[in-house]
Design a protein around this motif. Structure first.
Motif, PDB file in Angstrom:
ATOM      1  N   GLY A 117       0.788  -1.206  -0.230  1.00 38.04           N
ATOM      2  CA  GLY A 117       0.094   0.041  -0.050  1.00 38.04           C
ATOM      3  C   GLY A 117       0.678   1.161  -0.140  1.00 38.04           C
ATOM      4  N   THR A 118       2.073   1.222   0.546  1.00 36.00           N
ATOM      5  CA  THR A 118       2.974   2.157   0.558  1.00 36.00           C
ATOM      6  C   THR A 118       3.548   2.690  -0.898  1.00 36.00           C
ATOM      7  OG1 THR A 118       3.452   1.953   2.951  1.00 36.00           O
ATOM      8  CG2 THR A 118       5.080   3.444   1.441  1.00 36.00           C
ATOM      9  N   TYR A 120       2.318   1.223  -3.969  1.00 37.37           N
ATOM     10  CA  TYR A 120       1.407   1.056  -4.940  1.00 37.37           C
ATOM     11  C   TYR A 120       0.241   1.637  -4.604  1.00 37.37           C
ATOM     12  CZ  TYR A 120      -1.898  -0.862  -8.547  1.00 37.37           C
ATOM     13  OH  TYR A 120      -2.911  -0.950  -9.286  1.00 37.37           O
ATOM     14  N   VAL A 121       0.124   2.641  -5.536  1.00 38.41           N
ATOM     15  CA  VAL A 121      -1.314   3.668  -5.365  1.00 38.41           C
ATOM     16  C   VAL A 121      -2.208   3.052  -6.417  1.00 38.41           C
ATOM     17  CG1 VAL A 121      -2.428   5.873  -5.167  1.00 38.41           C
ATOM     18  CG2 VAL A 121      -0.003   5.378  -4.246  1.00 38.41           C
ATOM     19  N   PRO A 122      -3.379   2.559  -6.355  1.00 35.64           N
ATOM     20  CA  PRO A 122      -4.326   2.191  -7.332  1.00 35.64           C
ATOM     21  C   PRO A 122      -5.014   3.310  -7.774  1.00 35.64           C
ATOM     22  CG  PRO A 122      -5.134   1.670  -5.200  1.00 35.64           C
ATOM     23  CD  PRO A 122      -3.711   2.058  -5.034  1.00 35.64           C
ATOM     24  N   ASP A 123      -5.642   3.279  -8.996  1.00 30.88           N
ATOM     25  CA  ASP A 123      -6.409   4.315  -9.467  1.00 30.88           C
ATOM     26  C   ASP A 123      -7.657   4.333  -8.851  1.00 30.88           C
ATOM     27  OD1 ASP A 123      -4.735   4.789 -11.452  1.00 30.88           O
ATOM     28  OD2 ASP A 123      -5.700   3.177 -12.986  1.00 30.88           O
ATOM     29  N   GLU A 124      -8.631   5.411  -9.149  1.00 25.82           N
ATOM     30  CA  GLU A 124      -9.673   5.620  -8.368  1.00 25.82           C
ATOM     31  C   GLU A 124     -10.651   4.671  -8.705  1.00 25.82           C
ATOM     32  OE1 GLU A 124     -10.910   9.986  -8.508  1.00 25.82           O
ATOM     33  OE2 GLU A 124      -9.364  10.704  -7.896  1.00 25.82           O
ATOM     34  N   ASN A 132      -3.487   3.500   2.673  1.00 26.28           N
ATOM     35  CA  ASN A 132      -2.865   4.627   1.992  1.00 26.28           C
ATOM     36  C   ASN A 132      -2.320   5.431   3.393  1.00 26.28           C
ATOM     37  OD1 ASN A 132      -1.736   6.614   0.606  1.00 26.28           O
ATOM     38  ND2 ASN A 132      -3.801   7.742   0.363  1.00 26.28           N
ATOM     39  N   GLN A 134       0.943   7.373   4.880  1.00 28.29           N
ATOM     40  CA  GLN A 134       2.364   8.172   4.836  1.00 28.29           C
ATOM     41  C   GLN A 134       3.047   8.355   6.115  1.00 28.29           C
ATOM     42  OE1 GLN A 134      -0.906   9.903   4.062  1.00 28.29           O
ATOM     43  NE2 GLN A 134      -0.605   9.251   1.715  1.00 28.29           N
TER      44      GLN A 134
END
Length: 171
Positions: A117-118, A120-124, A132, A134
């Motif tokens: 999750g840190t 790889y940020v998936p599309d909306e 998600n 930080q």
């Protein structure tokens, strides 16, 4: 023929342990979340319903509880599969079948999900459920909280998988 039978027996044990963790893990996690939410939320909901005399709140709360249970099961499925695979390999191949090994396996699976999750940020529009987070402090807090929540479901899955774990025979 005996070696082939032993290898197939180990493979079947591994698949069965992964299946137990994959099915029972998300169900146990969803039950744990529901017990926590309903245990804390029911008195508040009763007070709200009595104070505001809202009769339809119970239907809405029931739908919300089922939706929460489904979301918890969906979110717990990938770590449960990973935990089952790690624990099955450790139990069947290496003989590490104690409950602490299951706890270590769930810690590794949770850490892997947090790290994925840190980076790889998936599309909306994607249906991928990843945290998600930080910063190291958020990651550490999420890691500790998720491991504490996963202790009971992991112990339950380990208990269900005990008959499939190879027995130690004294020589």
């Amino acid at each position: 023929m005996t070696a082939l039978r032993a290898i197939l027996g180990r493979i079947v044990r591994i698949v069965a342990i992964v299946a137990i963790f994959s099915v029972a893990g998300p169900l146990a996690f969803a039950v744990l979340i529901l017990v926590m939410v309903l245990g804390a939320g029911t008195p508040l909901l009763e007070l709200l319903r009595d104070f505001a005399s809202l009769g339809s709140v119970s239907t809405l709360a029931s739908v919300a509880a089922w939706l929460l249970a489904f979301a918890a099961m969906l979110a717990a499925f990938p770590p449960s599969v990973m935990t089952g695979a790690i624990f099955a390999l450790a139990a069947v191949c290496a003989g590490l079948r104690a409950v602490w090994m299951a706890w270590c396996a769930v810690a590794v699976a949770i850490a892997a999900i947090i790290l994925i999750g840190t980076f790889y940020v998936p599309d909306e529009s994607s249906a991928v459920l990843l945290p998600n987070l930080q910063g190291a402090e958020q990651m550490l807090r999420a890691f500790v909280a998720l491991n504490i929540l996963a202790l009971l479901p992991t112990t339950f899955c380990w208990w269900l998988a005990r008959p499939l774990q190879p027995a130690r025979i004294a020589a």
